[in-house]
Write an enzyme that holds these catalytic residues in place. Structure first.
Site, PDB file in Angstrom:
ATOM      1  N   ARG A   1       1.023  -1.227  -0.574  1.00 50.98           N
ATOM      2  CA  ARG A   1      -0.496  -0.155   0.043  1.00 50.98           C
ATOM      3  C   ARG A   1       1.281   1.260  -0.176  1.00 50.98           C
ATOM      4  O   ARG A   1       0.317   2.499  -0.632  1.00 50.98           O
ATOM      5  CB  ARG A   1      -0.940  -0.259   1.390  1.00 50.98           C
ATOM      6  CG  ARG A   1      -2.223  -0.924   0.822  1.00 50.98           C
ATOM      7  CD  ARG A   1      -3.377  -0.680   2.515  1.00 50.98           C
ATOM      8  NE  ARG A   1      -4.446  -1.616   2.272  1.00 50.98           N
ATOM      9  CZ  ARG A   1      -5.646  -1.943   2.914  1.00 50.98           C
ATOM     10  NH1 ARG A   1      -4.965  -0.629   4.062  1.00 50.98           N
ATOM     11  NH2 ARG A   1      -6.580  -2.032   2.296  1.00 50.98           N
TER      12      ARG A   1
ATOM     13  N   LYS B   1     -17.209 -18.368   2.950  1.00 49.09           N
ATOM     14  CA  LYS B   1     -19.134 -17.567   3.143  1.00 49.09           C
ATOM     15  C   LYS B   1     -19.654 -16.813   2.090  1.00 49.09           C
ATOM     16  O   LYS B   1     -18.852 -16.006   1.400  1.00 49.09           O
ATOM     17  CB  LYS B   1     -19.047 -16.740   4.885  1.00 49.09           C
ATOM     18  CG  LYS B   1     -18.674 -17.278   5.757  1.00 49.09           C
ATOM     19  CD  LYS B   1     -19.246 -16.655   6.653  1.00 49.09           C
ATOM     20  CE  LYS B   1     -18.523 -16.835   8.086  1.00 49.09           C
ATOM     21  NZ  LYS B   1     -18.961 -15.386   8.765  1.00 49.09           N
TER      22      LYS B   1
ATOM     23  N   GLY C   1     -11.862  -4.566   1.785  1.00 57.67           N
ATOM     24  CA  GLY C   1     -13.695  -4.140   2.275  1.00 57.67           C
ATOM     25  C   GLY C   1     -14.342  -3.119   0.513  1.00 57.67           C
ATOM     26  O   GLY C   1     -15.149  -3.635   0.327  1.00 57.67           O
TER      27      GLY C   1
ATOM     28  N   GLY D   1      -7.422  -7.809  -1.098  1.00 53.25           N
ATOM     29  CA  GLY D   1      -7.543  -9.443   0.596  1.00 53.25           C
ATOM     30  C   GLY D   1      -6.782 -10.166   0.597  1.00 53.25           C
ATOM     31  O   GLY D   1      -5.556 -10.739   0.047  1.00 53.25           O
TER      32      GLY D   1
HETATM   33  C1  3PG Z   1      -9.122  -1.819   4.832  1.00 48.83           C
HETATM   34  O1  3PG Z   1      -7.980  -2.616   5.030  1.00 48.83           O
HETATM   35  O2  3PG Z   1      -9.403  -2.853   4.393  1.00 48.83           O
HETATM   36  C2  3PG Z   1      -8.927  -0.773   5.419  1.00 48.83           C
HETATM   37  O3  3PG Z   1      -7.603   0.211   5.332  1.00 48.83           O
HETATM   38  C3  3PG Z   1     -10.324   0.270   6.003  1.00 48.83           C
HETATM   39  O4  3PG Z   1     -10.053  -0.490   6.938  1.00 48.83           O
HETATM   40  P1  3PG Z   1     -11.282  -0.688   8.436  1.00 48.83           P
HETATM   41  O5  3PG Z   1     -11.811  -2.064   7.748  1.00 48.83           O
HETATM   42  O6  3PG Z   1     -10.737  -0.451   9.892  1.00 48.83           O
HETATM   43  O7  3PG Z   1     -12.269   0.379   8.695  1.00 48.83           O
END
Ligand code: 3PG
Length: 394
Positions: free
Chosen positions: A34, A200, A374, A351
């Site tokens: 990142r 899931k 997310g 992810g």
């Molecule tokens: C992530 O890693 O998905 C983002 O940096 C957001 O982090 P958070 O889910 O703690 O808001």
């Protein structure tokens, strides 16, 4: 959307929201992707003589004790190394010390301030998008660049709050993520194949629903495949089952009209471990007392065939319990198969699958690996991302 090159930044104090929420172990950054992906925007601003003020959240913070190990200081250090240029670090999120440091910046200088979520200790001011906090941070600069795609699904003071108070633009990373994920979903070169995994069904319903109308094929692996098997009336032994999602899985299969492709075989074991009796069996022959933990070797071939000729491929979610070597073969096989496609735009939706591709050394073979977790999922679900929506539209 405005992008960073649309802003006249020379001599200006430019606030830059990045997503430096990187994995850390014992004070060390274990994956700096990142930070690396944020470099183009930062380098551009330095080259254009801006005064660069960087910030991000790191982890989740609710009380004082949560601050332990969540300072952005190691990120400033890593960025200094990557840029070959000093990034000064201010261990504050507001106040005179920070304001003075910002005032002292020369053109082309770079400063980073502390974890924005340290403001969450007293009433979640950052995460609840406290209007005063957004206004305060906006007052520290002349312009705002939002390059934090990974945080775009959050409506927080450090992204949406600042953007509502200041002329803003997307950074290069944000632009790249939108180009690859957004354009692939909205206007894909066909055939468009999506490969979805993960434990899931409930985590991926929104993505499957959205892609049903857009993809030519959806290949399903991972723990969620067993709920789909169940929906087809098959025996799944003691495999992971979301009993309350069987009806939904059935409905999705009916509506998919053959577009959803399930694994033809599965690697099973007697328990959730590498010990026991690991073997591959056909999907309709999972013995009693066995659980499926990966797609099988026939499925890797099946998915490879389905991928032939694809022009756009999006992959999200591992095919099995890839943390255990015995159940990593499906994920490795699929990763290789996508990496070997020459004529397709290939995207990993962040992810676990992004981490797997990097670990396996295939990162360079993909057109794009999203920095979002997310955020990528919500983007693939077709949802509006508040962090993105708040950026100036001119
Ligand atoms: C992530 O890693 O998905 C983002 O940096 C957001 O982090 P958070 O889910 O703690 O808001």
């Amino acid at each position: 959307k405005k992008i960073v090159t649309d802003l006249a930044v020379a001599g200006k104090k430019v606030l830059v929201r990045a997503d430096f929420n990187v994995p850390m172990k014992d004070g060390n950054i274990t994956n700096d992707d990142r930070i690396v992906q944020a470099l183009p925007t930062i380098k551009h601003l330095i080259a254009e003589d801006a005064k660069v003020i960087l910030f991000s959240h790191l982890g989740r913070v609710a009380e004082e004790a949560d601050k332990e190990g969540k300072s952005l200081k190691p990120v400033a250090k890593r960025l200094t190394e990557l840029l070959g240029k000093e990034v000064s670090f201010v261990a504050e999120t507001r106040g005179e010390k920070l304001e003075n440091a910002i005032d002292a910046l020369g053109n082309g200088d770079v400063l980073m301030f502390e974890n924005t979520r340290f403001e969450d200790i007293d009433g979640k001011k950052e995460s609840k998008n406290d209007p005063e906090l957004g206004k305060y941070w906006a007052s520290l600069g002349d312009l705002f660049v939002n390059d934090a795609f990974g945080t775009a699904h959050r409506s927080h003071a450090s992204n949406v709050g600042i953007a509502s108070n200041l002329e803003s633009a997307a950074g290069f990373l944000m632009e790249k993520e939108i180009k690859f994920i957004g354009e692939s979903v909205d206007n894909p070169t066909r055939p468009f194949v999506a490969i979805l995994g993960g434990a899931k069904v409930s985590d991926k319903i929104g993505v499957i629903e959205n892609l049903l109308g857009k993809a030519d094929k959806i290949l399903i692996g991972g723990g969620m495949a067993y709920t789909f098997y169940k929906a087809k009336g098959m025996d799944i032994g003691s495999s992971l089952l979301e009993a309350d999602k069987v009806a939904l899985a059935k409905d999705l299969l009916e509506r998919a009209d053959g577009k959803i492709i399930l694994p033809v075989d599965t690697t099973v074991n007697t328990g959730f471990s590498e010990e026991g009796d690991v073997k591959a069996v056909d999907a309709d022959a999972i013995p009693d007392g066995y659980m499926g933990l990966d797609i099988g070797p026939k499925t890797v071939e099946q998915f490879k065939n389905e991928l032939q000729g694809a022009k756009t491929v999006i992959w999200n979610g591992p095919m099995g319990v890839f943390e255990m070597e015995s159940f990593a073969q499906g994920t490795i096989g699929v990763c290789k198969a996508i990496a070997n496609l020459d004529e397709a735009t290939t995207i990993i939706g962040g992810g676990d699958s992004a981490a797997a591709a990097m670990k396996l050394g295939f990162a360079d073979d993909f057109s794009h690996i999203s920095t979002g977790g997310g955020a990528s999922l919500e983007y693939l679900e077709g949802k509006e991302l508040p962090g993105l929506a708040a950026i100036s539209n001119k």
